[in-house]
Design an enzyme around this catalytic site. Structure first.
Site, PDB file in Angstrom:
ATOM      1  N   GLY A 321       4.518 -62.254  -7.213  1.00  0.00           N
ATOM      2  CA  GLY A 321       4.149 -61.326  -6.145  1.00  0.00           C
ATOM      3  C   GLY A 321       2.644 -61.173  -6.036  1.00  0.00           C
ATOM      4  O   GLY A 321       2.096 -61.065  -4.935  1.00  0.00           O
ATOM      5  N   TRP A 324       1.315 -64.329  -4.457  1.00  0.00           N
ATOM      6  CA  TRP A 324       1.591 -64.354  -3.019  1.00  0.00           C
ATOM      7  C   TRP A 324       0.424 -63.793  -2.220  1.00  0.00           C
ATOM      8  O   TRP A 324       0.144 -64.240  -1.107  1.00  0.00           O
ATOM      9  CB  TRP A 324       2.855 -63.536  -2.732  1.00  0.00           C
ATOM     10  CG  TRP A 324       3.150 -63.347  -1.275  1.00  0.00           C
ATOM     11  CD1 TRP A 324       3.843 -64.198  -0.459  1.00  0.00           C
ATOM     12  CD2 TRP A 324       2.757 -62.248  -0.447  1.00  0.00           C
ATOM     13  NE1 TRP A 324       3.918 -63.691   0.816  1.00  0.00           N
ATOM     14  CE2 TRP A 324       3.258 -62.492   0.853  1.00  0.00           C
ATOM     15  CE3 TRP A 324       2.046 -61.068  -0.678  1.00  0.00           C
ATOM     16  CZ2 TRP A 324       3.056 -61.606   1.911  1.00  0.00           C
ATOM     17  CZ3 TRP A 324       1.845 -60.184   0.369  1.00  0.00           C
ATOM     18  CH2 TRP A 324       2.344 -60.460   1.650  1.00  0.00           C
ATOM     19  N   HIS A 325      -0.301 -62.827  -2.805  1.00  0.00           N
ATOM     20  CA  HIS A 325      -1.404 -62.193  -2.086  1.00  0.00           C
ATOM     21  C   HIS A 325      -2.606 -63.122  -1.924  1.00  0.00           C
ATOM     22  O   HIS A 325      -3.431 -62.901  -1.037  1.00  0.00           O
ATOM     23  CB  HIS A 325      -1.851 -60.917  -2.804  1.00  0.00           C
ATOM     24  CG  HIS A 325      -0.903 -59.767  -2.612  1.00  0.00           C
ATOM     25  ND1 HIS A 325       0.263 -59.625  -3.345  1.00  0.00           N
ATOM     26  CD2 HIS A 325      -0.942 -58.710  -1.762  1.00  0.00           C
ATOM     27  CE1 HIS A 325       0.883 -58.528  -2.947  1.00  0.00           C
ATOM     28  NE2 HIS A 325       0.190 -57.967  -1.988  1.00  0.00           N
ATOM     29  N   GLY A 326      -2.732 -64.103  -2.757  1.00  0.00           N
ATOM     30  CA  GLY A 326      -3.878 -64.994  -2.607  1.00  0.00           C
ATOM     31  C   GLY A 326      -3.988 -65.971  -3.760  1.00  0.00           C
ATOM     32  O   GLY A 326      -3.470 -65.741  -4.852  1.00  0.00           O
ATOM     33  N   PHE A 463      -3.811 -62.812   3.767  1.00  0.00           N
ATOM     34  CA  PHE A 463      -2.684 -63.102   2.869  1.00  0.00           C
ATOM     35  C   PHE A 463      -1.546 -63.790   3.608  1.00  0.00           C
ATOM     36  O   PHE A 463      -0.626 -64.249   3.015  1.00  0.00           O
ATOM     37  CB  PHE A 463      -2.159 -61.813   2.235  1.00  0.00           C
ATOM     38  CG  PHE A 463      -3.220 -61.062   1.438  1.00  0.00           C
ATOM     39  CD1 PHE A 463      -4.217 -61.739   0.787  1.00  0.00           C
ATOM     40  CD2 PHE A 463      -3.204 -59.678   1.398  1.00  0.00           C
ATOM     41  CE1 PHE A 463      -5.189 -61.060   0.078  1.00  0.00           C
ATOM     42  CE2 PHE A 463      -4.171 -58.982   0.675  1.00  0.00           C
ATOM     43  CZ  PHE A 463      -5.163 -59.671   0.029  1.00  0.00           C
TER      44      PHE A 463
END
Length: 463
Positions: A321, A324-326, A463
């Protein structure tokens, strides 16, 4: 195309007027809203539209093959191939450079350095959001939760411009049924939509961007130039900024969708009121939380196995997770930090009896600590930022407007929720004409606060 921009200010009223005129005629409305959504996305880059169309065709075809297959094993394999294609697309465009550089560093550390192909690939805006929605659609078809939609409905679901670039992550079974019936402009929740748009504009432009310009960007840019009071202030300011920026976008997106006749799920519920990490993730980016729960944590085994397996599943879910943001180690560390917090709560939560105010105080400051790593451009910057907390000196950034902005962003989340809900219900019943006038005045006020270089993009756009 930014929501708070002149370009969108021209685009949306035209789309809204035509949408209301065509709402009762789905045969005309559907192609119109699909074209409008692609025009919106093409403002970032026309080439991105080709990728979005490719993802749409891939998942629409996969969903139909899965639905037609009589054998469960075949459905599972087809679904795995479809999801692998989505993840490969996401991986190439978002993580290729990150992983190539990481592998190169590992090889160099063991004296096996070799040139690896390093390509410059543009990151399509919103790719994380529409690929996750595509995955949820295909997997829900495989699970029998929905039937496959026709191609134009699938295309509208994945490209619908209010949630295209930064969410919320709307599940297909929430969106597609709304396409199945014509909408009536007389039943559109105009008052609620206008209220949310106005609130989102204030959050984004007046609070988030102001805190970013005056405190967050300067301190995180050169943390060694500031002493502990200013560094501490920047930590609280970023917590306020990212909440107002992202929840502001969500408010605008939900408001725009309401004006177009669609209802989106809630994405924020006073996250800084949380008294634990589990509580925080039930309140922050709620649509991402449930996606990670339903499509990663539970398939991994969730909490059905031993304690160690549960802890493993929590850590894998939160690390992925975070990633996933970067494509950066700061996001991996941030995800691992939250995963460790969840593991500790599962291990000791029922054994430690502490008052609610103390749980809130500890949770809030741990979340702020995590935001420091999340915001930093590199791990070294985060370390430099935290190390300055031991360097005391005179504050230079503590001003009344900054403190008021932080309090206004965080304070209402600590108030009893019922009065705020009643206020929201009342605003939803107000005559939309006065609200439209108030929104117009508000837009003028917000425009007066915009600096000469324009409104910065929403944080979650990258993102």
């Amino acid at each position: 195309m930014l929501f708070p921009s002149v370009q969108f200010g021209i685009f949306f009223p035209i789309v809204l007027a035509l949408s209301w005129a065509l709402m009762a005629h789905p045969v005309l409305w559907k192609p119109f809203i699909l074209v409008a959504s692609y025009v919106f996305y093409a403002a970032a880059s026309p080439l991105f539209c080709l990728l979005l169309a490719g993802v749409t065709l891939w998942n629409a075809g996969a969903a139909r093959l899965i639905h037609r297959s009589p054998h469960d094993r075949t459905r599972r394999r087809l679904c795995a191939v479809a999801v692998a294609g989505d993840l490969l697309t996401l991986g190439v465009f978002k993580y290729y450079t990150f992983f190539v550089q990481a592998v190169a560093r590992v090889l160099h550390s063991v004296s096996l350095g070799m040139p690896l192909p390093l390509l410059t690939i543009a990151l399509p805006v919103g790719i994380s959001f529409f690929t996750f929605q595509a995955i949820s659609y295909t997997v829900d078809v495989k699970r029998g939760l929905i039937a496959p939609a026709n191609l134009i409905d699938t295309a509208i679901y994945l490209s619908f411009f209010p949630h295209l670039v930064a969410g919320p992550i709307v599940r297909a079974r929430e969106f597609l049924p709304q396409l199945a019936r014509p909408r009536n402009p007389d039943r559109v929740a105009v008052s609620s939509g206008l209220t949310l748009i106005g609130l989102g504009l204030v959050k984004k432009v007046v609070i988030a961007d102001y805190l970013g310009r005056t405190v967050v960007d300067p301190v995180f840019g050169v943390p060694h130039a500031y002493h502990a009071p200013d560094v501490l202030l920047a930590g609280y300011a970023y917590a306020a900024q990212i909440y107002c920026d992202f929840s502001g976008y969500t408010d605008i997106a939900i408001g725009l969708a309401l004006l177009l006749g669609f209802v989106f799920p809630q994405n924020f519920n006073s996250p800084y009121r949380a008294t634990g990490f589990r509580d925080f993730w039930r309140r922050w980016h709620m649509t991402l939380s449930r996606f990670l729960r339903d499509f990663l944590y539970i398939p991994l085994g969730g909490s059905r196995g031993s304690r160690l397996l549960t802890y493993r599943n929590l850590m894998i879910t939160m690390v992925l997770g975070g990633l996933w943001h970067g494509a950066a180690w700061t996001f991996v560390i941030w995800g691992a930090f939250h995963g460790l917090g969840l593991v500790c709560e599962h291990a000791f939560g029922g054994k430690l009896k502490t008052p609610g105010w103390l749980r809130w105080f500890v949770t809030f400051h741990l979340v702020v600590l995590g935001w420091v790593v999340f915001r930093a451009q590199a791990v070294g910057v985060a370390w430099s930022f935290l190390s300055r907390l031991g360097s005391w000196g005179a504050p230079t950034l503590w001003t009344a407007p900054v403190l008021v902005a932080i309090v206004v962003a965080i304070g209402p989340q600590l108030l009893p929720p019922r009065p705020l809900e009643r206020l929201q219900e009342w605003l939803g019943r107000v005559n939309p004409i006065p609200l439209a006038v108030v929104l117009a005045v508000l837009i003028l006020f917000v425009a007066a606060t915009v600096p000469s270089d324009g409104v910065p993009p929403f944080i979650y756009f990258r993102f």
